[in-house]
Design a protein around this motif. Structure first.
Motif, PDB file in Angstrom:
ATOM      1  N   GLY A   9       0.898  -1.402   0.127  1.00 32.42           N
ATOM      2  CA  GLY A   9       0.511   0.110  -0.187  1.00 32.42           C
ATOM      3  C   GLY A   9       0.955   1.385  -0.143  1.00 32.42           C
ATOM      4  N   SER A  10      -0.028   2.476   0.256  1.00 29.57           N
ATOM      5  CA  SER A  10       0.980   3.781   0.121  1.00 29.57           C
ATOM      6  C   SER A  10       2.235   3.675   0.972  1.00 29.57           C
ATOM      7  CB  SER A  10       0.184   4.342   0.225  1.00 29.57           C
ATOM      8  OG  SER A  10      -1.049   4.747   1.689  1.00 29.57           O
ATOM      9  N   TRP A  11       2.155   3.089   2.366  1.00 29.95           N
ATOM     10  CA  TRP A  11       2.928   3.371   3.215  1.00 29.95           C
ATOM     11  C   TRP A  11       4.313   2.515   3.310  1.00 29.95           C
ATOM     12  CZ3 TRP A  11       5.737   6.836   5.349  1.00 29.95           C
ATOM     13  CH2 TRP A  11       6.181   6.481   6.468  1.00 29.95           C
ATOM     14  N   GLY A  30       3.408  -7.258  -1.354  1.00 31.76           N
ATOM     15  CA  GLY A  30       1.692  -7.779  -1.613  1.00 31.76           C
ATOM     16  C   GLY A  30       0.840  -9.157  -1.881  1.00 31.76           C
ATOM     17  N   LYS A  31      -0.638  -8.523  -1.391  1.00 32.57           N
ATOM     18  CA  LYS A  31      -0.937  -9.291  -1.905  1.00 32.57           C
ATOM     19  C   LYS A  31      -1.969  -8.783  -2.931  1.00 32.57           C
ATOM     20  CE  LYS A  31      -5.108  -8.411   1.605  1.00 32.57           C
ATOM     21  NZ  LYS A  31      -6.039  -8.018   0.390  1.00 32.57           N
ATOM     22  N   ASN A  32      -1.412  -8.228  -3.455  1.00 35.73           N
ATOM     23  CA  ASN A  32      -2.645  -7.524  -4.682  1.00 35.73           C
ATOM     24  C   ASN A  32      -1.971  -7.227  -6.300  1.00 35.73           C
ATOM     25  OD1 ASN A  32      -3.577  -5.894  -6.821  1.00 35.73           O
ATOM     26  ND2 ASN A  32      -4.784  -4.550  -4.625  1.00 35.73           N
ATOM     27  N   HIS A 136       3.862  11.574   6.234  1.00 40.09           N
ATOM     28  CA  HIS A 136       2.464  11.132   5.417  1.00 40.09           C
ATOM     29  C   HIS A 136       3.093  10.419   3.773  1.00 40.09           C
ATOM     30  CE1 HIS A 136      -1.256  12.005   6.937  1.00 40.09           C
ATOM     31  NE2 HIS A 136      -0.710  13.303   7.086  1.00 40.09           N
ATOM     32  N   ALA A 137       2.819   9.078   3.669  1.00 43.30           N
ATOM     33  CA  ALA A 137       2.860   8.800   2.340  1.00 43.30           C
ATOM     34  C   ALA A 137       3.951   9.475   0.770  1.00 43.30           C
ATOM     35  CB  ALA A 137       2.460   6.723   2.557  1.00 43.30           C
ATOM     36  N   GLU A 138       2.740  10.054   0.666  1.00 40.23           N
ATOM     37  CA  GLU A 138       2.691  10.566  -0.723  1.00 40.23           C
ATOM     38  C   GLU A 138       3.789  12.108  -0.373  1.00 40.23           C
ATOM     39  OE1 GLU A 138       0.470  10.644   2.394  1.00 40.23           O
ATOM     40  OE2 GLU A 138      -1.757   9.481   0.779  1.00 40.23           O
ATOM     41  N   LYS A 275     -10.835   3.437   1.950  1.00 39.24           N
ATOM     42  CA  LYS A 275      -9.475   3.467   1.935  1.00 39.24           C
ATOM     43  C   LYS A 275      -9.338   2.924   4.063  1.00 39.24           C
ATOM     44  CE  LYS A 275      -9.570   7.858  -0.529  1.00 39.24           C
ATOM     45  NZ  LYS A 275      -9.101   9.010  -0.528  1.00 39.24           N
ATOM     46  N   THR A 276      -8.185   3.121   3.965  1.00 38.95           N
ATOM     47  CA  THR A 276      -8.276   2.587   6.065  1.00 38.95           C
ATOM     48  C   THR A 276      -7.479   3.831   6.668  1.00 38.95           C
ATOM     49  OG1 THR A 276      -6.333   1.236   4.515  1.00 38.95           O
ATOM     50  CG2 THR A 276      -5.412   1.621   7.105  1.00 38.95           C
ATOM     51  N   VAL A 277      -9.208   3.546   7.046  1.00 38.23           N
ATOM     52  CA  VAL A 277      -8.951   4.867   7.771  1.00 38.23           C
ATOM     53  C   VAL A 277      -9.366   4.655   9.576  1.00 38.23           C
ATOM     54  CG1 VAL A 277     -11.124   6.771   8.562  1.00 38.23           C
ATOM     55  CG2 VAL A 277     -10.814   6.003   6.797  1.00 38.23           C
ATOM     56  N   GLU A 278      -8.011   4.796   9.769  1.00 37.33           N
ATOM     57  CA  GLU A 278      -8.206   3.724  11.719  1.00 37.33           C
ATOM     58  C   GLU A 278      -8.137   4.776  12.321  1.00 37.33           C
ATOM     59  OE1 GLU A 278      -6.430   1.528  11.240  1.00 37.33           O
ATOM     60  OE2 GLU A 278      -4.479   1.101  10.136  1.00 37.33           O
ATOM     61  N   GLY A 279      -8.728   5.763  12.109  1.00 36.37           N
ATOM     62  CA  GLY A 279      -9.551   6.142  13.157  1.00 36.37           C
ATOM     63  C   GLY A 279     -10.354   5.920  13.752  1.00 36.37           C
TER      64      GLY A 279
HETATM   65  N1  LIG Z   1      -0.145   5.857   4.346  1.00 36.60           N
HETATM   66  C1  LIG Z   1       0.398   6.662   5.030  1.00 36.60           C
HETATM   67  O1  LIG Z   1       0.925   8.093   5.116  1.00 36.60           O
HETATM   68  C2  LIG Z   1       0.996   6.160   7.162  1.00 36.60           C
HETATM   69  C3  LIG Z   1       0.271   4.921   6.971  1.00 36.60           C
HETATM   70  N2  LIG Z   1       0.400   4.599   7.952  1.00 36.60           N
HETATM   71  C4  LIG Z   1      -0.455   3.258   9.150  1.00 36.60           C
HETATM   72  O2  LIG Z   1       0.373   1.926   7.851  1.00 36.60           O
HETATM   73  C5  LIG Z   1      -0.762   1.455   8.582  1.00 36.60           C
HETATM   74  C6  LIG Z   1      -1.076   0.887   6.193  1.00 36.60           C
HETATM   75  O3  LIG Z   1      -1.783   1.596   5.640  1.00 36.60           O
HETATM   76  P1  LIG Z   1      -1.164   2.904   4.972  1.00 36.60           P
HETATM   77  O4  LIG Z   1      -0.238   1.754   3.707  1.00 36.60           O
HETATM   78  O5  LIG Z   1      -0.935   3.456   4.722  1.00 36.60           O
HETATM   79  O6  LIG Z   1      -2.608   1.799   3.491  1.00 36.60           O
HETATM   80  P2  LIG Z   1      -3.362   1.590   2.305  1.00 36.60           P
HETATM   81  O7  LIG Z   1      -4.451   1.539   2.088  1.00 36.60           O
HETATM   82  O8  LIG Z   1      -2.090   2.906   1.892  1.00 36.60           O
HETATM   83  O9  LIG Z   1      -2.557  -0.043   2.245  1.00 36.60           O
HETATM   84  C7  LIG Z   1      -2.683  -1.065   2.836  1.00 36.60           C
HETATM   85  C8  LIG Z   1      -1.357  -2.292   2.680  1.00 36.60           C
HETATM   86  O10 LIG Z   1      -2.409  -3.914   2.991  1.00 36.60           O
HETATM   87  C9  LIG Z   1      -3.113  -4.321   1.830  1.00 36.60           C
HETATM   88  N3  LIG Z   1      -3.475  -5.267   3.363  1.00 36.60           N
HETATM   89  C10 LIG Z   1      -5.080  -5.095   3.234  1.00 36.60           C
HETATM   90  N4  LIG Z   1      -5.014  -5.896   4.357  1.00 36.60           N
HETATM   91  C11 LIG Z   1      -4.694  -7.236   4.607  1.00 36.60           C
HETATM   92  C12 LIG Z   1      -4.653  -8.188   4.367  1.00 36.60           C
HETATM   93  N5  LIG Z   1      -5.607  -8.870   5.435  1.00 36.60           N
HETATM   94  N6  LIG Z   1      -3.276  -8.999   4.027  1.00 36.60           N
HETATM   95  C13 LIG Z   1      -2.381  -8.367   3.518  1.00 36.60           C
HETATM   96  N7  LIG Z   1      -2.275  -7.167   3.301  1.00 36.60           N
HETATM   97  C14 LIG Z   1      -3.789  -6.399   3.215  1.00 36.60           C
HETATM   98  C15 LIG Z   1      -3.907  -3.405   1.174  1.00 36.60           C
HETATM   99  O11 LIG Z   1      -4.200  -4.795   0.404  1.00 36.60           O
HETATM  100  P3  LIG Z   1      -5.526  -3.958  -0.814  1.00 36.60           P
HETATM  101  O12 LIG Z   1      -5.567  -2.680  -0.611  1.00 36.60           O
HETATM  102  O13 LIG Z   1      -5.117  -4.912  -1.976  1.00 36.60           O
HETATM  103  O14 LIG Z   1      -6.250  -5.589   0.447  1.00 36.60           O
HETATM  104  C16 LIG Z   1      -3.085  -2.451   0.577  1.00 36.60           C
HETATM  105  O15 LIG Z   1      -1.793  -3.396  -0.322  1.00 36.60           O
HETATM  106  C17 LIG Z   1      -1.744   2.160   8.665  1.00 36.60           C
HETATM  107  O16 LIG Z   1      -2.195   1.453   9.887  1.00 36.60           O
HETATM  108  C18 LIG Z   1      -1.101   3.293   9.253  1.00 36.60           C
HETATM  109  O17 LIG Z   1      -2.048   3.668   9.979  1.00 36.60           O
HETATM  110  C19 LIG Z   1       1.360   5.423   8.914  1.00 36.60           C
HETATM  111  C20 LIG Z   1       2.221   6.481   8.969  1.00 36.60           C
HETATM  112  C21 LIG Z   1       1.924   6.630   7.108  1.00 36.60           C
END
Ligand SMILES: NC(=O)C1=CN([C@@H]2O[C@H](COP(=O)(O)OP(=O)(O)OC[C@H]3O[C@@H](n4cnc5c(N)ncnc54)[C@H](OP(=O)(O)O)[C@@H]3O)[C@@H](O)[C@H]2O)C=CC1
Ligand SMILES: O=C(CO)COP(=O)(O)O
Length: 329
Positions: A9-11, A30-32, A136-138, A275-279
């Motif tokens: 994903g992004s981070w 990655g799984k995707n 932020h990853a971006e 989207k990933t909205v952890e809050g």
């Molecule tokens: N993005 C950012 O700027 C930052 C993020 N974080 C934290 O990093 C963590 C990851 O988030 P982020 O990268 O942003 O999220 P994204 O949504 O960008 O990416 C998440 C990735 O994890 C994959 N994923 C989801 N579920 C599973 C699973 N069950 N098994 C394996 N892979 C999975 C997703 O694949 P798919 O979409 O195909 O399901 C996707 O590739 C979060 O807790 C976030 O808070 C921390 C600092 C900065």
């Protein structure tokens, strides 16, 4: 040193590129399949970073067995996937590894912090280091100047991870208050949802400053009650991450809140969010724990009511303003 980053994903992508820049041997898992092929064949991750060309040496795979002889594994999947990923990885490992946690939140059922989840799920574990802070990853993927913190109970491994990731655009500090740091970065996401809600409703900068300041007070109150140190909340994993998430256009937590504010209801968010909205989950965990333990968390309680009880954001904002008048702290 062989590193694997779990989560394309992004981070995960941004952090894997940092390691490439630092000439570390790294593979992104990655799984995707589409995402992985995009990185491996086209040097881009267009789903998250349209138009960005990634480091040419960044390799990606869907084959999880690459973890088997890794020295460091960076976990960059959402909090709900951390336990499951750890269990899968653990069955493949031939030796103990340092796990670098980057997820921000709590286990959805046990309410444990991420380091606790990892320690309970893995046997081949040297130590856990949380790499967390305002990032932020971006912006990291564009090599914009950023500071974060390598937080661990294990000082040597914190230093190792600090050196591994530091460079001229990413400065990594060290910290050892695992409880305070992990609670800080989790809770700031829920406060960032509230910040977005207030902006979406139409309130201005005074409101945002109030939210950040009073939100920090709640983070400290909760974190100290759980065993964290008050001073940790004045650092990168506290006020630092709170500021960036409450104010940045990149924040998905802020964006989610903004939509809720605009619609004056959380219904649209629940129906449409992908989207990933952890809050959102953090607000539930913290609300429930705080209620049980008698910790005063007025902002968290209101955001919980907006998200889970259908309360209108404008009514919540009024409720916060008209509570009993108090001393500042
Ligand atoms: N993005 C950012 O700027 C930052 C993020 N974080 C934290 O990093 C963590 C990851 O988030 P982020 O990268 O942003 O999220 P994204 O949504 O960008 O990416 C998440 C990735 O994890 C994959 N994923 C989801 N579920 C599973 C699973 N069950 N098994 C394996 N892979 C999975 C997703 O694949 P798919 O979409 O195909 O399901 C996707 O590739 C979060 O807790 C976030 O808070 C921390 C600092 C900065
Ligand atoms: O944690 C982050 C920045 O430090 C990312 O925030 P969002 O998950 O809100 O995008």
């Amino acid at each position: 040193m062989k590193c694997v980053v779990i989560g394309s994903g992004s981070w995960g992508t941004a952090l894997a590129q940092v390691l490439c820049d630092n000439k570390v041997h790294v593979t992104l898992w990655g799984k995707n399949k589409n995402e992985v092929e995009d990185v491996e064949l086209h040097h881009q991750n267009s789903r998250f970073f349209p138009g960005v060309v990634l480091h040419p040496n960044l390799h990606a795979t869907t084959d999880l067995t690459i973890v088997k002889d890794a020295d460091v594994i960076v976990l960059s999947v959402p909090t709900i996937a951390v336990e499951e990923m750890c269990r899968k990885i653990d069955t493949l490992l031939e030796k103990s590894v340092i796990i670098v946690n980057t997820a921000k939140g709590f286990h959805p059922e046990t309410n444990e912090r991420m380091s606790e989840v990892i320690r309970h799920a893995m046997t081949h574990l040297s130590s856990v280091v949380s790499l967390i802070g305002p990032s932020h990853a971006e912006e990291v993927v564009l090599r914009m100047l950023t500071t974060i913190c390598a937080v661990s109970q294990n000082k040597e491994d914190a230093i190792c991870i600090q050196k591994l990731f530091s460079n001229d655009y990413l400065r990594v500090y060290r910290g050892h208050d695992e409880i305070g740091s992990e609670i800080g970065v989790a809770l700031k996401n829920a406060i960032a949802v509230a910040s977005g809600v207030l902006s979406g409703v139409g309130y201005g900068d005074n409101t945002k400053a109030a939210l950040i300041t009073r939100g920090l007070t709640e983070m400290i109150r909760y974190g100290v009650a759980m065993g964290g140190k008050q001073e940790t909340f004045m650092g990168l994993t506290g006020i630092g991450d709170l500021i960036v998430t409450c104010t940045s256009k990149h924040s998905r937590n802020f964006q989610a809140g903004y939509e809720i504010g605009i619609h004056n209801s959380a219904d649209y968010f629940w129906k449409n969010n992908k989207k990933t909205v952890e809050g959102v989950r953090t607000a539930k965990v913290v609300h429930e724990v705080a209620q049980k333990r008698g910790i005063e968390m007025p902002i968290i309680n209101e955001i919980y009511k907006v998200l889970y009880e259908g309360k209108k954001p404008k009514d919540s904002a009024q409720e916060l303003m008209l509570r009993d008048l108090k001393e500042e702290m």
